[in-house]
Design an enzyme around this catalytic site. Sequence first.
Site, PDB file in Angstrom:
ATOM      1  N   ASP A  58       0.844  -1.196   0.000  1.00 47.47           N
ATOM      2  CA  ASP A  58       0.000   0.000   0.000  1.00 47.47           C
ATOM      3  C   ASP A  58       0.882   1.249   0.000  1.00 47.47           C
ATOM      4  OD1 ASP A  58      -2.866   1.097   0.616  1.00 47.47           O
ATOM      5  OD2 ASP A  58      -1.516   2.189   1.956  1.00 47.47           O
ATOM      6  N   TYR A  63       2.736   9.731   0.249  1.00 47.86           N
ATOM      7  CA  TYR A  63       3.727   9.121   1.146  1.00 47.86           C
ATOM      8  C   TYR A  63       5.175   9.294   0.672  1.00 47.86           C
ATOM      9  CZ  TYR A  63      -0.355   6.427   2.836  1.00 47.86           C
ATOM     10  OH  TYR A  63      -1.568   6.035   3.304  1.00 47.86           O
ATOM     11  N   LYS A  93      -2.877   5.980  -4.109  1.00 48.75           N
ATOM     12  CA  LYS A  93      -4.014   6.852  -3.787  1.00 48.75           C
ATOM     13  C   LYS A  93      -3.867   8.234  -4.406  1.00 48.75           C
ATOM     14  CE  LYS A  93      -4.054   4.500   0.658  1.00 48.75           C
ATOM     15  NZ  LYS A  93      -2.656   4.407   1.064  1.00 48.75           N
ATOM     16  N   HIS A 126      -7.945   9.295  -1.716  1.00 49.68           N
ATOM     17  CA  HIS A 126      -7.312   9.187  -0.388  1.00 49.68           C
ATOM     18  C   HIS A 126      -8.204   9.722   0.738  1.00 49.68           C
ATOM     19  CE1 HIS A 126      -3.005   9.068   1.458  1.00 49.68           C
ATOM     20  NE2 HIS A 126      -3.893   8.700   2.348  1.00 49.68           N
TER      21      HIS A 126
HETATM   22  N1  LIG Z   1      -5.835   5.682   3.792  1.00 54.02           N
HETATM   23  C1  LIG Z   1      -5.320   6.385   4.770  1.00 54.02           C
HETATM   24  O1  LIG Z   1      -5.716   7.527   5.045  1.00 54.02           O
HETATM   25  C2  LIG Z   1      -4.229   5.774   5.602  1.00 54.02           C
HETATM   26  C3  LIG Z   1      -3.904   6.314   6.855  1.00 54.02           C
HETATM   27  C4  LIG Z   1      -2.896   5.708   7.595  1.00 54.02           C
HETATM   28  C5  LIG Z   1      -2.239   4.600   7.104  1.00 54.02           C
HETATM   29  N2  LIG Z   1      -2.548   4.096   5.868  1.00 54.02           N
HETATM   30  C6  LIG Z   1      -1.839   2.920   5.304  1.00 54.02           C
HETATM   31  O2  LIG Z   1      -1.958   1.840   6.206  1.00 54.02           O
HETATM   32  C7  LIG Z   1      -0.659   1.365   6.546  1.00 54.02           C
HETATM   33  C8  LIG Z   1      -0.674   0.767   7.945  1.00 54.02           C
HETATM   34  O3  LIG Z   1      -1.184   1.690   8.905  1.00 54.02           O
HETATM   35  P1  LIG Z   1      -0.284   2.517   9.895  1.00 54.02           P
HETATM   36  O4  LIG Z   1       1.110   2.538   9.384  1.00 54.02           O
HETATM   37  O5  LIG Z   1      -0.979   3.786  10.131  1.00 54.02           O
HETATM   38  O6  LIG Z   1      -0.351   1.766  11.267  1.00 54.02           O
HETATM   39  P2  LIG Z   1      -0.088   0.315  11.852  1.00 54.02           P
HETATM   40  O7  LIG Z   1       0.272  -0.667  10.817  1.00 54.02           O
HETATM   41  O8  LIG Z   1      -1.234   0.062  12.756  1.00 54.02           O
HETATM   42  O9  LIG Z   1       1.165   0.590  12.816  1.00 54.02           O
HETATM   43  C9  LIG Z   1       2.449   0.829  12.353  1.00 54.02           C
HETATM   44  C10 LIG Z   1       3.357   0.965  13.575  1.00 54.02           C
HETATM   45  O10 LIG Z   1       3.326  -0.240  14.344  1.00 54.02           O
HETATM   46  C11 LIG Z   1       4.644  -0.785  14.489  1.00 54.02           C
HETATM   47  N3  LIG Z   1       4.504  -2.238  14.391  1.00 54.02           N
HETATM   48  C12 LIG Z   1       4.266  -2.988  13.297  1.00 54.02           C
HETATM   49  N4  LIG Z   1       4.163  -4.285  13.616  1.00 54.02           N
HETATM   50  C13 LIG Z   1       4.349  -4.363  14.949  1.00 54.02           C
HETATM   51  C14 LIG Z   1       4.352  -5.444  15.881  1.00 54.02           C
HETATM   52  N5  LIG Z   1       4.177  -6.697  15.483  1.00 54.02           N
HETATM   53  N6  LIG Z   1       4.577  -5.138  17.195  1.00 54.02           N
HETATM   54  C15 LIG Z   1       4.771  -3.870  17.614  1.00 54.02           C
HETATM   55  N7  LIG Z   1       4.773  -2.806  16.776  1.00 54.02           N
HETATM   56  C16 LIG Z   1       4.555  -3.062  15.462  1.00 54.02           C
HETATM   57  C17 LIG Z   1       5.454  -0.172  13.374  1.00 54.02           C
HETATM   58  O11 LIG Z   1       6.809  -0.030  13.725  1.00 54.02           O
HETATM   59  P3  LIG Z   1       8.020  -0.795  12.962  1.00 54.02           P
HETATM   60  O12 LIG Z   1       8.021  -0.377  11.533  1.00 54.02           O
HETATM   61  O13 LIG Z   1       9.218  -0.298  13.702  1.00 54.02           O
HETATM   62  O14 LIG Z   1       7.781  -2.253  13.169  1.00 54.02           O
HETATM   63  C18 LIG Z   1       4.795   1.195  13.211  1.00 54.02           C
HETATM   64  O15 LIG Z   1       5.324   2.097  14.164  1.00 54.02           O
HETATM   65  C19 LIG Z   1       0.228   2.600   6.363  1.00 54.02           C
HETATM   66  O16 LIG Z   1       1.606   2.311   6.305  1.00 54.02           O
HETATM   67  C20 LIG Z   1      -0.347   3.138   5.079  1.00 54.02           C
HETATM   68  O17 LIG Z   1       0.135   2.399   3.965  1.00 54.02           O
HETATM   69  C21 LIG Z   1      -3.550   4.668   5.141  1.00 54.02           C
END
Ligand SMILES: NC(=O)c1ccc[n+]([C@@H]2O[C@H](COP(=O)([O-])OP(=O)(O)OC[C@H]3O[C@@H](n4cnc5c(N)ncnc54)[C@H](OP(=O)(O)O)[C@@H]3O)[C@@H](O)[C@H]2O)c1
Length: 328
Positions: A58, A63, A93, A126
Amino acid sequence: MDARSGSAPSKIPEAGLNSGGRKMPLLGLGTAASPPVPPEATKLAVLEAIELGYRHFDTAALYGTEEPLGDAVSEALSRGLIKSREELFITSKLWCSDAHSGLVLPALQKSLKNLKLDYIDLYLIHWPVSSKPGTYEFPIKKEEFLPMDFKAVWAEMEECQTKGLTKSIGVSNFSCKKISEILATAQVPPAVNQVEFNPLWQQKKLKEFCRDHKILLTAYAALGAKGTIWGSNRVLECEQLKEIAEARGKTVAQICLRWAFEQGVSALAKSFNKERMKENLKIFEWELTEEENKKISEIPQSRGCLGEDYISVYGPFKTIEELWDGEM
Ligand SMILES: NC(=O)c1ccc[n+]([C@@H]2O[C@H](COP(=O)([O-])OP(=O)(O)OC[C@H]3O[C@@H](n4cnc5c(N)ncnc54)[C@H](OP(=O)(O)O)[C@@H]3O)[C@@H](O)[C@H]2O)c1
């Protein structure tokens, strides 16, 4: 290396989409790092993820990770980690400043150029708001917000699909009401709505609405987006989840991702750490019990990602309630 045992990578279960003919792997790697990391780190993380068996990635114009993701895909092909680009499912997006009639197609063409691909698998709007064309600053300046012409923007998203530049089209951060507005004029309904979704924000109403309209919900912040500017550690530190995880010998992250999978949604998890990437994949060989599911369903609910950055007295959404149409 297998995420589970050391042999070939295990295959992640997939779901069909309502149009486009491609199946989406139900666990994908997010590439939005906060704070941002150098492109080389993103490229390395994606290559490691491909080696581990991740096939769904994604990204977004916002980004700045389209280019390193594209570089990683090229290298994965040249190193023989994958035989063909078709093995991957790539989402990008449309940013708010490109969400205008006449700008959608060029925006996708630019994303494809960044990704060095002929097509992507899914292109999402987005956020349900537009901003002044030509600027890519985040946060968007409060005076630069504009209402989105859903009919015109969606028609151009459909054109992107017809031209084969994306296999499927969808939305992100849309409420039931805003999806209904799209559906009112759509020739092709959205295939996906990508939203915050985790045990502390279970989106019961939106999930039901999307299921009824054959729209696949995709979870972002499935782990609560710990450490990012839009998330917190409230999910990974949730007492009820910690109790379940401890009793089952799993991590809270695995409980969250398994729960999302059992809810019938696809989930994204961002990790650029190889051990956590592996950990996040180990969710397909066991199940939550009825009791565990009940305990999760009773967790008090609130949004973690409120979307304050999209609220403006000058724009279409003056309050958080308006942004989410009261789905709070
Ligand atoms: N459409 C939208 O508006 C929108 C908004 C936000 C995000 N997104 C997309 O969704 C993706 C995922 O969401 P997100 O990045 O917001 O949040 P997430 O995946 O809930 O959390 C990411 C965080 O959790 C840590 N992490 C990952 N696996 C872990 C585990 N097993 N144990 C402990 N910590 C862990 C990561 O650190 P490390 O990397 O150090 O492991 C990072 O700091 C984004 O990267 C993006 O592509 C889309």
